[in-house]
Design an enzyme around this catalytic site. Structure first.
Site, PDB file in Angstrom:
ATOM      1  N   ASP A  23       0.854  -1.182   0.000  1.00 49.27           N
ATOM      2  CA  ASP A  23       0.000   0.000   0.000  1.00 49.27           C
ATOM      3  C   ASP A  23       0.894   1.237   0.000  1.00 49.27           C
ATOM      4  O   ASP A  23       1.620   1.489   0.960  1.00 49.27           O
ATOM      5  CB  ASP A  23      -0.897  -0.011   1.240  1.00 49.27           C
ATOM      6  N   ASP A 118      -2.606   2.650  -6.310  1.00 44.47           N
ATOM      7  CA  ASP A 118      -1.629   2.737  -5.220  1.00 44.47           C
ATOM      8  C   ASP A 118      -1.551   1.465  -4.392  1.00 44.47           C
ATOM      9  O   ASP A 118      -1.121   1.488  -3.235  1.00 44.47           O
ATOM     10  CB  ASP A 118      -1.934   3.938  -4.317  1.00 44.47           C
ATOM     11  N   GLU A 119      -1.931   0.328  -4.983  1.00 44.81           N
ATOM     12  CA  GLU A 119      -1.855  -0.959  -4.296  1.00 44.81           C
ATOM     13  C   GLU A 119      -1.344  -2.039  -5.245  1.00 44.81           C
ATOM     14  O   GLU A 119      -1.701  -2.042  -6.430  1.00 44.81           O
ATOM     15  CB  GLU A 119      -3.221  -1.390  -3.764  1.00 44.81           C
TER      16      GLU A 119
END
Length: 446
Positions: A23, A118-119
């Protein structure tokens, strides 16, 4: 790897980590601080437009210390943090950094899933799953991002036997965290969390659980499998029971994918200079231009189009009409209509549909201040399933759209465009994608 269990079965693995969930911490804000050294160690918020009535898309950890977070109204953010730096977000830059980070991670361990911009998720194999080896891989991933992409970009990594727990672990320590959840530590290792810390449990689900007497994680974890099934009234309860105990159920907490994409489109909160009927039409035209190009790039035909408009209201209008409140505090009323038509993908045909929808919008004193426009193409059909038309005009329109695409892919998506969107050519830029993984078409991202 052991074969996936059959329906109704599960296995309790050894103390191993099977998944790493990466993350990226305050990703959009961190990218801005990486690009602009003068913003580092300063409170910063990423915004869609420079307006006090819009909301922050992301905030740096320095801004979060003042209570500024995603969704905070910009005017309120300025009050909480008078010195905050406001930066208009750049979808293109965030997409580039996301891909660069994925390449850095791949240098250490293959990326098996990308849930959002964003992961990232890595699935470990064999001896990689041993706790000491998994931790080394996680540290190496952090170092690769630091060396290959930028020293400001940090990530929190969760390690667990299934994807659901790995996602939970990645949120337990921020920024720059590394948390592992082993089966032998469960479920006690997560008993201190709030119900809202569970992926898939939002405000509405939490209220439903509270209504059934479940207010804390210990209360939830005390339920047996049948109790969890009854609580959710679905197989989701059974899955959750096993995931929270570190069991491997075969689907590993992955979301269930739809068989085929059903729609695509774009929407935009209008800048003040476009909050007129002619201005909003130009923006709608621009949105259709983008959607039609995506339609062709993704090799679909569309069979329906929906147009949505929201109109700002003054106090008297809001009291008289059925109104809603935008997150900015603006009172508004909305209108929408859908049209269906023979499958099409060329811009001219789709523009004719949009024009017909536009003519049916409500008119009069109550509908003169549009502030939001959305265009959605639906009933998508893969190109391979499309039956070509018999008319030459359709072929000429398709050839024209193809020629325009070739120029725009090389020189920029609005290099060649229809005159109706001229006044809005530079408005409605591609917005930041949270769950959509950006794709580069030519020189730009969508």
């Amino acid at each position: 790897m052991t074969a996936a269990p059959q329906s109704g079965e599960f296995r309790t693995p050894e103390d191993r980590f099977v998944f790493l969930h990466i993350d990226l911490n305050s990703f959009f804000a961190s990218v801005e601080q990486q690009l602009h050294p003068e913003y580092r160690n300063r409170p910063l918020a990423v915004v869609p437009t420079n307006s006090d009535t819009t909301a922050c898309i992301a905030a740096s950890y320095e801004a979060k210390a003042f209570g500024v977070k995603t969704g905070t109204i910009v005017g309120e953010a300025k009050q909480k943090c008078p010195g905050i730096v406001l930066v208009e977000g750049s979808h293109t830059e965030y997409a580039k950094f996301s891909h660069a980070i994925a390449e850095a991670v791949e240098r250490v361990c293959p990326v098996s899933h990308t849930p959002s911009i964003d992961e990232m998720v890595c699935q470990l194999m064999g001896r990689e799953q041993l706790p000491e080896n998994a931790r080394r891989i996680a540290y190496d991933i952090k170092q690769a991002i630091y060396q290959d992409v930028g020293e400001v970009l940090r990530c929190s990594i969760g390690m667990a036997p299934n994807r659901y727990l790995a996602k939970i672990a990645s949120d337990m320590q921020k920024p720059d965290g590394l948390i592992g959840l082993l089966p032998s530590q469960l479920p006690r290792a997560i008993a201190h969390l709030d119900l809202r810390d569970l992926p898939g449990v939002g405000a509405r689900t939490e209220a439903r659980l509270n209504a059934q007497g479940i207010h804390t994680m210990p209360q939830l974890l005390a339920l047996d499998r049948q109790g969890m099934h009854k609580l959710w009234d679905s197989v989701w309860g059974d899955r959750l029971y096993h995931w929270l105990r570190g069991h491997v159920t075969g689907d590993d907490g992955a979301p269930v994918p739809s068989e085929i994409q059903k729609s695509l489109g774009h929407s935009h909160v209008l800048a003040p200079e476009h909050r007129t009927i002619p201005g909003s039409w130009a923006v709608a035209h621009k949105l259709l231009h983008k959607a039609a190009m995506r339609l062709r790039m993704e090799k679909f035909y569309a069979g329906s189009m929906a147009l949505h408009i929201r109109f700002a209201l003054n106090r008297e209008q809001a009291e008289r009409l059925r109104s809603k409140q935008h997150f900015s505090g603006l009172k508004h009323t909305g209108w929408g209509m859908e049209a269906r038509f023979p499958d099409a993908q060329d811009t001219l045909t789709l523009l004719e549909v949009l024009q017909k929808l536009w003519q049916k919008r409500p008119q009069g004193p109550d509908f003169e201040k549009p502030f939001f426009v959305g265009v959605t193409l639906g009933r998508l059909l893969p190109e391979s399933h499309h039956n070509p038309g018999l008319f030459a005009d359709q072929d000429r329109r398709s050839q024209l759209s193809s020629a325009i695409d070739q120029i725009n892919l090389k020189h920029g998506h609005t290099t060649v465009h229809l005159a109706g969107m001229m006044s809005a050519r530079d408005s409605a830029p591609t917005r930041i994608a949270f769950t959509q993984i950006p794709v580069q078409y030519g020189s730009e991202w969508m």
